[in-house]
Motif scaffolding. Structure first.
Motif, PDB file in Angstrom:
ATOM      1  N   ARG A 192       0.833  -1.209   0.000  1.00  0.00           N
ATOM      2  CA  ARG A 192       0.000   0.000   0.000  1.00  0.00           C
ATOM      3  C   ARG A 192       0.865   1.256   0.000  1.00  0.00           C
ATOM      4  O   ARG A 192       0.596   2.215  -0.735  1.00  0.00           O
ATOM      5  N   VAL A 196       1.280   4.196  -3.043  1.00  0.00           N
ATOM      6  CA  VAL A 196       1.131   5.631  -2.811  1.00  0.00           C
ATOM      7  C   VAL A 196       2.392   6.377  -3.240  1.00  0.00           C
ATOM      8  O   VAL A 196       2.325   7.421  -3.898  1.00  0.00           O
ATOM      9  N   ALA A 207      -3.032  10.978  -3.867  1.00  0.00           N
ATOM     10  CA  ALA A 207      -2.938   9.597  -3.388  1.00  0.00           C
ATOM     11  C   ALA A 207      -2.689   9.589  -1.883  1.00  0.00           C
ATOM     12  O   ALA A 207      -1.900  10.383  -1.372  1.00  0.00           O
ATOM     13  N   ARG A 208      -3.370   8.684  -1.180  1.00  0.00           N
ATOM     14  CA  ARG A 208      -3.224   8.594   0.268  1.00  0.00           C
ATOM     15  C   ARG A 208      -3.155   7.126   0.677  1.00  0.00           C
ATOM     16  O   ARG A 208      -3.675   6.238   0.001  1.00  0.00           O
ATOM     17  N   VAL A 209      -2.501   6.885   1.823  1.00  0.00           N
ATOM     18  CA  VAL A 209      -2.368   5.536   2.368  1.00  0.00           C
ATOM     19  C   VAL A 209      -3.653   5.160   3.103  1.00  0.00           C
ATOM     20  O   VAL A 209      -4.176   5.957   3.893  1.00  0.00           O
ATOM     21  N   ASN A 226       0.423  10.525   5.152  1.00  0.00           N
ATOM     22  CA  ASN A 226      -0.760  11.252   4.681  1.00  0.00           C
ATOM     23  C   ASN A 226      -0.709  12.718   5.071  1.00  0.00           C
ATOM     24  O   ASN A 226      -1.072  13.599   4.282  1.00  0.00           O
TER      25      ASN A 226
END
Length: 471
Positions: A192, A196, A207-209, A226
């Motif tokens: 993940r 990102v 884009a974010r975790v 983030n």
């Protein structure tokens, strides 16, 4: 090494590390079990030997050597776990299950010894088990040696060793399974993160975790990433907005400058002297541009100081003196515009600050209040100590105010509301004030002013809150 390849290698390394740590911990525990068991067996053997020795010595002390010899013969006939040797003063064997004592030093006192001896198991096989014994000299000069066979203990330890090896095998399998499970979960989280990072590298700042809300370190890392991406996206948006604002706000003075220079060129060619005036106006426009960029540099310096946690060139002084100077400086300008200017200043407001920067911040908000308050309105400057101990400067006016939804935005660089586009300025005044507060560990707040004031608007109250000086 690139980040994606590092993330791919990390789970495998973590599996090996987890397995090694798990195996080391298990080995230490199992090793302790073995050592503790062996020590316990030895202690029990010595206790049994001591008990048997005391019983035989009691027989000797009460009834003499003949009774001791008889008691030893009875014990030899029972084929127990003990080994005996009774010797006279010269070391000659009187009675015993051994042909000689394993202790060769007859001059010493009580002596403990562990030694191998020859025995035959129930199947008729000759063995060499260990025995643990002690030799003492009796009151009559005779020497008595009593030992206990450790054959049963050795058999027990052999079975324990086999069990521990089997346990170690299970431990290694469990460690491997645990390491694979942990590395699998880590690999998913790393995947993940990797997606990102790859998206951000490709230019997608949105884009974010995905955070699992498990509260572990990977969640903390994701949340931190983030937050960093949020700030990066905000910074990039601010840069884009600043570029648009610079183009909008500097286009007019640059256009005016170019027009004046063209007029100056035409007038110079025609022999007119008005070209000198045009050049002066162009210089004034250039000075305005330089002032704008100098303000941008000042904001950058203050933000750098805020990032390092240090106020630039601080001095300790009474904030009341600065407020009084500002009131004296701006009261005539306010009266010239037809405004009522008043000041309420407490004394003894000691602060640690950069006086020129703080003076510039106060000047900016007072100048804005005078600029946007209609004729007949009022402006008030206050300096006081809040109940929290902080020092507060505030400027309140009866102008049109700032809508609540725009109060945070007007502090950003080059932001100017629609109703201020007709007024001169670059949109950096409140941004500079915010940077000054940030560098000093303070804050700026914008609130509604005193409310409707005759035919005037709700007004605006701008407060600068600073920490008081230590001591």
């Amino acid at each position: 090494m690139k980040l994606p390849s590092l993330l791919r290698r990390t789970p495998f390394r973590l599996t090996l590390l987890f397995l090694a740590m798990f195996a080391a911990a298990a080995s230490a525990i199992l090793g302790y079990v073995y050592v503790a068991s062996a020590q316990e067996a030895r202690v029990r053997a010595e206790a049994a030997v001591r008990s048997e020795l005391d019983a035989l010595k009691g027989v000797y002390d009460q009834r003499g050597p003949a009774a001791l010899n008889s008691a030893m013969i009875d014990r030899l006939l029972t084929d127990g776990p003990f080994l005996y040797v009774l010797m006279d003063r010269d070391g000659s064997v009187i009675t015993g299950s051994l042909t000689a004592s394993p202790v060769t030093d007859y001059t010493a006192g009580e002596q403990w010894i562990t030694y191998p001896y020859t025995d035959t198991d129930p199947d008729g096989r000759v063995t060499r088990p260990q025995a643990r014994g002690v030799q003492i000299r009796l009151s009559g000069g005779e020497m008595l040696f009593v030992a206990r066979s450790m054959g049963d203990t050795e058999a027990y330890l052999a079975r324990l060793t086999q069990a521990l090896w089997a346990a170690m095998g299970i431990v290694l399998l469990l460690g491997l399974a645990g390491g694979l499970l942990v590395s699998r979960n880590l690999e998913r989280s790393m995947t993940r993160l990797n997606k990102v990072v790859g998206a951000v590298q490709d230019g997608d700042l949105k884009a974010r975790v995905a955070v699992r809300n498990s509260g572990d370190e990977l969640d903390e890392l994701g949340q931190g990433l983030n937050v960093m991406l949020d700030r990066m996206e905000a910074s990039m948006a601010s840069i884009r907005h600043a570029g648009d604002a610079i183009a909008h706000d500097l286009r007019s003075p640059l256009t005016r400058m170019r027009a004046k220079l063209e007029v100056a060129l035409i007038d110079a060619e025609a022999g007119k002297v008005d070209g000198v005036d045009a050049l002066q106006i162009a210089l004034d426009e250039a000075d305005s541009l330089l002032k704008t960029f100098n303000t941008v540099l000042a904001i950058a310096r203050l933000q750098a100081a805020a990032g390092s946690g240090r106020t630039p060139d601080p001095v300790t002084f009474d904030a009341a003196d600065l407020a009084a100077d500002m009131a004296e400086l701006y009261e005539p300008a306010s009266e010239d515009k037809g405004l009522e200017f008043s000041a309420e200043i407490e004394r003894g407001l000691m602060i640690d600050a950069n006086r020129p920067f703080l003076a510039q911040a106060l000047a900016n908000i007072i100048d804005n209040a005078i600029k946007y308050t209609p004729v007949g309105g009022a402006v008030m400057l206050r300096a006081r100590r809040r109940s929290s101990g902080e020092i507060e400067f505030s400027v309140t006016d009866t102008g049109p105010g700032v809508p609540e939804e725009d109060r945070e935005r007007v502090i950003q660089r080059f932001v100017r509301l629609d109703n201020s586009r007709t007024e001169p300025g670059s949109g950096l005044g409140l941004s500079l004030v915010g940077a000054v507060m940030e560098a000093h560990g303070g804050r700026i707040t914008l609130d509604e002013g005193p409310g409707a004031y005759g035919e005037f608007g709700p007004g605006l109250r701008v407060a600068l809150v600073l920490p008081a000086a230590n001591g």
